[in-house]
Design a protein around this motif. Structure first.
Motif, mmCIF file in Angstrom:
data_model
loop_
_atom_site.group_PDB
_atom_site.id
_atom_site.type_symbol
_atom_site.label_atom_id
_atom_site.label_comp_id
_atom_site.label_asym_id
_atom_site.label_seq_id
_atom_site.Cartn_x
_atom_site.Cartn_y
_atom_site.Cartn_z
ATOM 1 N N THR A 4 40.426 56.432 41.297
ATOM 2 C CA THR A 4 39.869 57.242 40.223
ATOM 3 C C THR A 4 38.353 57.331 40.367
ATOM 4 O O THR A 4 37.691 56.333 40.636
ATOM 5 C CB THR A 4 40.208 56.628 38.844
ATOM 6 N N ASN A 5 37.817 58.523 40.171
ATOM 7 C CA ASN A 5 36.378 58.740 40.244
ATOM 8 C C ASN A 5 35.800 58.568 38.838
ATOM 9 O O ASN A 5 35.726 59.513 38.057
ATOM 10 C CB ASN A 5 36.090 60.137 40.800
ATOM 11 N N PHE A 6 35.403 57.333 38.540
ATOM 12 C CA PHE A 6 34.932 57.029 37.191
ATOM 13 C C PHE A 6 33.626 57.745 36.860
ATOM 14 O O PHE A 6 33.391 58.115 35.712
ATOM 15 C CB PHE A 6 34.765 55.520 37.010
ATOM 16 N N GLN A 7 32.774 57.943 37.841
ATOM 17 C CA GLN A 7 31.512 58.628 37.586
ATOM 18 C C GLN A 7 31.761 60.075 37.153
ATOM 19 O O GLN A 7 31.096 60.576 36.247
ATOM 20 C CB GLN A 7 30.622 58.601 38.823
ATOM 21 N N TYR A 8 32.717 60.726 37.791
ATOM 22 C CA TYR A 8 33.047 62.101 37.413
ATOM 23 C C TYR A 8 33.577 62.152 35.989
ATOM 24 O O TYR A 8 33.164 62.993 35.190
ATOM 25 C CB TYR A 8 34.085 62.675 38.388
ATOM 26 N N GLU A 9 34.492 61.243 35.657
ATOM 27 C CA GLU A 9 35.071 61.224 34.312
ATOM 28 C C GLU A 9 33.998 60.943 33.263
ATOM 29 O O GLU A 9 33.968 61.571 32.200
ATOM 30 C CB GLU A 9 36.179 60.182 34.227
ATOM 31 N N LYS A 10 33.103 60.009 33.559
ATOM 32 C CA LYS A 10 32.031 59.687 32.621
ATOM 33 C C LYS A 10 31.117 60.897 32.410
ATOM 34 O O LYS A 10 30.745 61.218 31.273
ATOM 35 C CB LYS A 10 31.216 58.503 33.133
ATOM 36 N N ARG A 11 30.786 61.571 33.500
ATOM 37 C CA ARG A 11 29.919 62.758 33.403
ATOM 38 C C ARG A 11 30.585 63.841 32.569
ATOM 39 O O ARG A 11 29.922 64.504 31.759
ATOM 40 C CB ARG A 11 29.609 63.276 34.821
#
Length: 61
Positions: A4-11
């Motif tokens: 999972t790309n957590f940075q993308y989800e957070k952004r």
């Protein structure tokens, strides 16, 4: 397995919060501009503004 790309989800969450905040600010600004116009109409009538109005014929001393 893909990670999972957590940075993308957070952004995406941050962008959604920002968008909602901008919409809220826009609605508040529109309401602020509309409210004084309605207040001016009521300001012409002292009874509508809540001021005490005494009839001229009922003067008591």
């Amino acid at each position: 397995m893909a990670r999972t790309n957590f940075q993308y989800e957070k952004r995406q969450r941050e962008l959604e919060k920002k968008r909602k905040a901008e919409e809220k600010a826009k609605r508040k600004a529109e309401a602020k501009h509309q409210r004084p116009a309605a207040g001016q109409e009521q300001g012409d009538d002292p009874a509508a503004a809540g001021e005490a109005v005494t009839p001229e014929g009922d003067e008591q001393e």
